[in-house]
Design a protein around this motif. Sequence first.
Motif, PDB file in Angstrom:
ATOM      1  N   UNK A 157       0.862  -1.181   0.000  1.00 29.12           N
ATOM      2  CA  UNK A 157       0.000   0.000   0.000  1.00 29.12           C
ATOM      3  C   UNK A 157       0.896   1.227   0.000  1.00 29.12           C
ATOM      4  N   UNK A 158       0.835   1.998  -1.062  1.00 25.94           N
ATOM      5  CA  UNK A 158       1.697   3.181  -1.204  1.00 25.94           C
ATOM      6  C   UNK A 158       3.166   2.833  -0.995  1.00 25.94           C
ATOM      7  N   UNK A 159       3.558   1.680  -1.513  1.00 29.04           N
ATOM      8  CA  UNK A 159       4.958   1.287  -1.457  1.00 29.04           C
ATOM      9  C   UNK A 159       5.382   0.600  -0.186  1.00 29.04           C
ATOM     10  N   UNK A 160       4.473   0.459   0.787  1.00 28.97           N
ATOM     11  CA  UNK A 160       4.800  -0.189   2.056  1.00 28.97           C
ATOM     12  C   UNK A 160       3.967  -1.460   2.217  1.00 28.97           C
ATOM     13  N   UNK A 228       5.290  23.572  13.355  1.00 31.81           N
ATOM     14  CA  UNK A 228       4.384  23.707  12.216  1.00 31.81           C
ATOM     15  C   UNK A 228       4.007  22.358  11.616  1.00 31.81           C
ATOM     16  N   UNK A 229       4.697  21.319  12.023  1.00 33.62           N
ATOM     17  CA  UNK A 229       4.419  19.977  11.521  1.00 33.62           C
ATOM     18  C   UNK A 229       5.560  19.423  10.694  1.00 33.62           C
ATOM     19  N   UNK A 230       5.914  18.173  10.956  1.00 31.11           N
ATOM     20  CA  UNK A 230       6.967  17.488  10.209  1.00 31.11           C
ATOM     21  C   UNK A 230       6.392  16.875   8.929  1.00 31.11           C
ATOM     22  N   UNK A 231       7.259  16.666   7.955  1.00 33.58           N
ATOM     23  CA  UNK A 231       6.874  15.986   6.720  1.00 33.58           C
ATOM     24  C   UNK A 231       7.080  14.488   6.935  1.00 33.58           C
ATOM     25  N   UNK A 232       6.031  13.813   7.320  1.00 31.78           N
ATOM     26  CA  UNK A 232       6.137  12.401   7.694  1.00 31.78           C
ATOM     27  C   UNK A 232       6.617  11.547   6.528  1.00 31.78           C
ATOM     28  N   UNK A 233       6.094  11.794   5.347  1.00 35.41           N
ATOM     29  CA  UNK A 233       6.482  10.995   4.183  1.00 35.41           C
ATOM     30  C   UNK A 233       7.979  11.100   3.920  1.00 35.41           C
ATOM     31  N   UNK A 234       8.521  12.312   4.024  1.00 35.15           N
ATOM     32  CA  UNK A 234       9.956  12.509   3.800  1.00 35.15           C
ATOM     33  C   UNK A 234      10.778  11.822   4.878  1.00 35.15           C
ATOM     34  N   UNK A 235      10.317  11.873   6.124  1.00 37.57           N
ATOM     35  CA  UNK A 235      11.046  11.213   7.208  1.00 37.57           C
ATOM     36  C   UNK A 235      11.005   9.695   7.061  1.00 37.57           C
ATOM     37  N   UNK A 237      10.895   8.077   4.282  1.00 37.34           N
ATOM     38  CA  UNK A 237      11.821   7.741   3.202  1.00 37.34           C
ATOM     39  C   UNK A 237      13.274   7.822   3.649  1.00 37.34           C
ATOM     40  N   UNK A 238      13.534   8.575   4.731  1.00 42.83           N
ATOM     41  CA  UNK A 238      14.909   8.800   5.196  1.00 42.83           C
ATOM     42  C   UNK A 238      15.288   7.935   6.392  1.00 42.83           C
ATOM     43  N   UNK A 239      14.430   7.006   6.810  1.00 45.74           N
ATOM     44  CA  UNK A 239      14.747   6.174   7.977  1.00 45.74           C
ATOM     45  C   UNK A 239      15.425   4.882   7.543  1.00 45.74           C
ATOM     46  N   UNK A 240      16.209   4.314   8.460  1.00 45.03           N
ATOM     47  CA  UNK A 240      16.853   3.038   8.172  1.00 45.03           C
ATOM     48  C   UNK A 240      15.995   1.890   8.706  1.00 45.03           C
ATOM     49  N   UNK A 241      16.533   0.679   8.650  1.00 39.80           N
ATOM     50  CA  UNK A 241      15.758  -0.499   9.047  1.00 39.80           C
ATOM     51  C   UNK A 241      15.407  -0.504  10.527  1.00 39.80           C
ATOM     52  N   UNK A 242      16.114   0.296  11.329  1.00 42.03           N
ATOM     53  CA  UNK A 242      15.850   0.364  12.770  1.00 42.03           C
ATOM     54  C   UNK A 242      15.028   1.591  13.153  1.00 42.03           C
ATOM     55  N   UNK A 243      14.502   2.325  12.158  1.00 48.54           N
ATOM     56  CA  UNK A 243      13.658   3.480  12.438  1.00 48.54           C
ATOM     57  C   UNK A 243      14.416   4.744  12.772  1.00 48.54           C
ATOM     58  N   UNK A 244      15.702   4.816  12.441  1.00 50.52           N
ATOM     59  CA  UNK A 244      16.503   6.016  12.697  1.00 50.52           C
ATOM     60  C   UNK A 244      16.518   6.879  11.437  1.00 50.52           C
ATOM     61  N   UNK A 245      16.207   8.159  11.599  1.00 50.00           N
ATOM     62  CA  UNK A 245      16.070   9.073  10.467  1.00 50.00           C
ATOM     63  C   UNK A 245      17.410   9.726  10.141  1.00 50.00           C
ATOM     64  N   UNK A 250      16.307  16.533   6.931  1.00 56.23           N
ATOM     65  CA  UNK A 250      15.501  17.524   7.638  1.00 56.23           C
ATOM     66  C   UNK A 250      15.351  18.788   6.805  1.00 56.23           C
ATOM     67  N   UNK A 251      14.181  19.415   6.908  1.00 60.70           N
ATOM     68  CA  UNK A 251      13.881  20.640   6.175  1.00 60.70           C
ATOM     69  C   UNK A 251      14.215  21.854   7.044  1.00 60.70           C
TER      70      UNK A 251
END
Length: 401
Positions: A157-160, A228-235, A237-245, A250-251
């Motif tokens: 679903x949406x690549x996941x 103001x809110x983080x860009x969840x989709x971008x984060x 895409x930037x995380x590794x297999x252990x959930x580290x971004x 970062x914007x």
Amino acid sequence: MSTAPLLSVDWTDHVTGRRGHLVVDRLVRGVASGGLRMRPGCTRAEVAGLARAMTYKEALHYDPEARYVPLGGAKGGIDCDPRDPEAYGVLVRYLRAMRPYVERFWATGEDLGLSQELIDRAAAEAGLVSSVQAVFPLLDDEAAARRRLADAFALRVDGLGLDALIGGFGVAESVLAVLDRAGEPAAGARVALQGFGTMGGATALFLERAGMRITAVADERGTIANPAGLDVTALLAARDAHGTVNRAALRPGDRAEAGYAWLSADVDVLVPAAVSYAVDTANQAWITARWIVEAANLPVLPDAEELLTSRGVTVLPDVVVNSGTNAWWWWTLFGDVGADAEEVFTYTRRAMRTLVGDTLDRADKDGTTPRAAAYALAEDRMAALAERHGWYGTDGPRPAD
């Protein structure tokens, strides 16, 4: 319910000396369900607490009209850092040692530190057919059920993968149910999460899609915040297999803060979605959120919850909130849902919102916390399960509580 688990097994790896544990809290029809975690410092007491929680999570989803009959609760744990080069060998040897239990009465899967893919690979190397093969004798058509589960795990679903999304979807629906009940709009409500792995990442994604602002996310390297809110989709895409971004993603406006900063974030909802025992009697004082929704197992210590409750913070417990992943496995295997993402999301939404509503109704009726209410509901449903299905299947009467 008896306070002692039905079975507790300790294991020592003959190669590395690392320790592991299996605790079976209760059986239903001769089988118990509960994941296998790997983390440094994992103890038998921790595993026992998680096994009891699994008993509650299973029972809370009891629907006499459904094909899925909830199982008993169990948990496995290995005291090892999953990033250690020796970790995979330890996992394989643990599963070899636990093979008789997995074959007969412990259905297990991914938990903290271990992915389902890794468990499946190690289980095959350990000589197991499947990590959930103990359930197969309970199925009407094992071959069809296994195909259905494999097809469900293959869904994207949406690549996941759907399996990586469904737990967080259940958490998000729990958050939205709480807000709906309080008459608070989701749009613009602020959320902070600890953990950005499978559960935390999917929770953030679905809450953002519901119009909520994810203003803080904590991982192993610290907290990333943006009022103001983080860009969840971008984060994601930037995380590794252990959930580290990767901080390079970062914007402007995103801030790197201390690891504990998620606790004191100016938000409406706090979602601990990483480690157990994250909120204690000291750091609970930093929390200003109105609701804590427990996506992780046992993230709020009991004394801390008592203090939070006394100052008007509502804690929705893990046994309700993060039960969706476990339930989805069994809904799929037993045939309550098929390998269809929309069907799964619809079924999960209805189940989670009903369970949250039942829990909060019971809390209001009894004048207790949501956790006490969830436990009371679970006890009622466990009694019904035991009466109808027994502990040991056809082997004889259930033991006295």
